[in-house]
Design a protein around this motif. Structure first.
Motif, short mmCIF file in Angstrom:
data_model
loop_
_atom_site.label_atom_id
_atom_site.label_comp_id
_atom_site.label_asym_id
_atom_site.label_seq_id
_atom_site.Cartn_x
_atom_site.Cartn_y
_atom_site.Cartn_z
N ARG A 150 -45.53 9.96 48.23
CA ARG A 150 -46.23 11.16 47.15
C ARG A 150 -47.13 9.99 46.60
O ARG A 150 -47.07 9.62 45.47
CB ARG A 150 -44.78 11.88 46.18
CG ARG A 150 -44.12 12.56 47.46
CD ARG A 150 -42.99 13.06 46.18
NE ARG A 150 -42.39 14.38 47.25
CZ ARG A 150 -41.46 14.94 47.79
NH1 ARG A 150 -40.64 14.69 46.27
NH2 ARG A 150 -40.70 15.64 47.82
N PRO A 164 -48.57 14.77 44.32
CA PRO A 164 -48.23 15.59 44.36
C PRO A 164 -47.33 15.87 45.55
O PRO A 164 -48.33 16.22 46.42
CB PRO A 164 -48.18 16.41 43.16
CG PRO A 164 -49.86 16.42 43.35
CD PRO A 164 -50.15 14.67 43.31
N ASP A 165 -46.58 16.57 45.82
CA ASP A 165 -45.94 17.02 46.95
C ASP A 165 -46.68 17.87 46.84
O ASP A 165 -46.92 19.67 46.01
CB ASP A 165 -44.60 17.71 47.40
CG ASP A 165 -44.02 17.79 48.62
OD1 ASP A 165 -43.28 17.16 49.34
OD2 ASP A 165 -43.74 19.11 48.43
N HIS A 198 -49.20 12.83 50.24
CA HIS A 198 -49.39 14.25 50.36
C HIS A 198 -48.29 14.43 51.12
O HIS A 198 -48.22 14.59 52.20
CB HIS A 198 -50.16 14.88 49.87
CG HIS A 198 -50.76 14.94 48.78
ND1 HIS A 198 -51.18 15.00 47.57
CD2 HIS A 198 -52.42 14.51 48.73
CE1 HIS A 198 -51.83 14.95 46.53
NE2 HIS A 198 -52.80 14.67 47.06
N TRP A 210 -41.54 20.18 41.90
CA TRP A 210 -42.84 20.76 43.64
C TRP A 210 -41.63 22.10 44.02
O TRP A 210 -42.42 22.22 45.11
CB TRP A 210 -42.03 19.12 44.20
CG TRP A 210 -42.45 17.78 44.22
CD1 TRP A 210 -41.36 16.82 44.29
CD2 TRP A 210 -43.24 17.39 43.14
NE1 TRP A 210 -41.69 15.68 43.06
CE2 TRP A 210 -43.53 16.79 42.52
CE3 TRP A 210 -44.33 18.68 42.90
CZ2 TRP A 210 -43.99 15.75 42.21
CZ3 TRP A 210 -44.90 17.26 41.96
CH2 TRP A 210 -45.20 16.27 41.65
#
Length: 336
Positions: A109, A112-113, A66, A79
């Motif tokens: 990634r 998800p960020d 992440h 994001w």
């Protein structure tokens, strides 16, 4: 050239050169960057619990999959509300003299960020279920489960935080699944990750390489359900993590939208109010509190319209669609 024949002078000269390079290449730029990039006015330092959660984040290696950096490209709009700036990381300090600053910006990634995860997914219950078994809330997830962050008790104590995991993912576990202190600290840290607005007057970085310009919706009169937007995609981005792709939610955790009387009511006011203000009326039934997702995610009336029309016409729901004007009227009413 006598210096080369005198090892003391040679070592002293090398040491002075090293110190000068350290001063001009590292210390002075770092000091200048620290002064030029002060914390944003609306940002807050981590609480003691959040700092402990950050340590759990580091220990479990979450940074391997992440990132916490919103780049200034169009694809990163999901994001965060803006690209990240240096001041976003100004509160990161060394925990002590023996440990370096943990920025946790990441480099890939696989997941998800997390820059804005505290706004995208503010509910504690969702994070706990996700940590225990990611695929119970995101079927396509490849994230490993973290069952060691939880305890199994025959009967949870009043002060314990229990996790309502769907039966199919309990793997014959008998008793209550209870979050440990590490799990609660980690969730507190994740909930703290919220992108802060820049001060008034400061230029906001723009996302580059837009795919297409947003259509101008002004002066178009009464709008139908989509206004050029994809309700299914918006639902997936804002609602699906809890209420699931099939609209059936998770028993004991997140209520179903399929067949919901609130979703299919001829008057959409209750549904829009829940989206904008959240709802905790079913906590006693074992369901998680609904956060004000419309406010947290800065949803526009057109986006809200597309989402609720998707919900009202999917999974066997057969309610009439609403218009953007109807949604705007309800927003104005509940805003008062």
């Amino acid at each position: 050239m006598e210096i080369y024949n005198n090892h003391k002078r040679l070592y002293i000269a090398a040491l002075l050169l090293f110190l000068a390079l350290t001063l001009y290449a590292a210390l002075i730029p770092a000091y200048k960057a620290q002064n030029d990039n002060a914390p944003l006015p609306n940002s807050k330092p981590l609480s003691e619990q959040e700092a402990l959660g950050k340590a759990v984040f580091v220990k479990e290696g979450c940074v391997a999959c992440h990132t916490q950096q919103v780049r200034n490209v169009e694809m990163d709009k999901f994001w965060g509300e803006r690209p990240s700036v240096a001041s976003d990381y100004a509160r990161n300090k060394r925990p002590d003299i023996w440990h370096n600053t943990a920025n946790l910006m990441g480099s890939e990634r696989t997941g998800p960020d997390l820059t804005n995860i505290g706004k995208r997914q503010p509910g504690k219950e969702w994070h706990l279920i996700h940590l225990f078994q990611p695929r119970s809330v995101v079927a396509q997830s490849i994230m490993p489960a973290y069952p060691w962050l939880f305890e199994i008790k025959e009967r949870a104590a009043a002060a314990d935080v229990t996790v309502q995991v769907p039966e199919e993912y309990r793997k014959n576990i008998k008793g209550d699944i209870v979050a440990t202190e590490d799990a609660l600290n980690l969730v507190a840290y994740l909930q703290s990750l919220k992108q802060v607005s820049l001060p008034d007057g400061r230029p906001v970085p723009k996302f580059l390489y837009p795919k297409q310009s947003t259509p101008d919706l002004k002066g178009m009169g009464t709008q139908t359900e989509d206004a050029g937007l994809d309700g299914a995609s918006l639902y997936a981005a804002n609602c699906q993590a809890c209420h699931q792709q099939n609209g059936e939610g998770l028993p004991g955790a997140f209520p179903a939208l399929k067949g919901s009387s609130i979703v299919t009511d001829a008057d959409p006011k209750a549904l829009i109010t829940v989206i904008m203000k959240g709802y905790n009326g079913r906590v006693k039934e074992g369901f998680a509190e609904m956060p004000p997702i419309g406010v947290n995610n800065n949803l526009k009336p057109e986006e809200i319209t597309a989402i609720i029309n998707h919900e009202r016409t999917s999974w066997g729901n057969n309610a009439s669609k609403v218009t953007v004007d109807e949604v705007k009227a309800v927003l104005a009413e509940i805003g008062k």
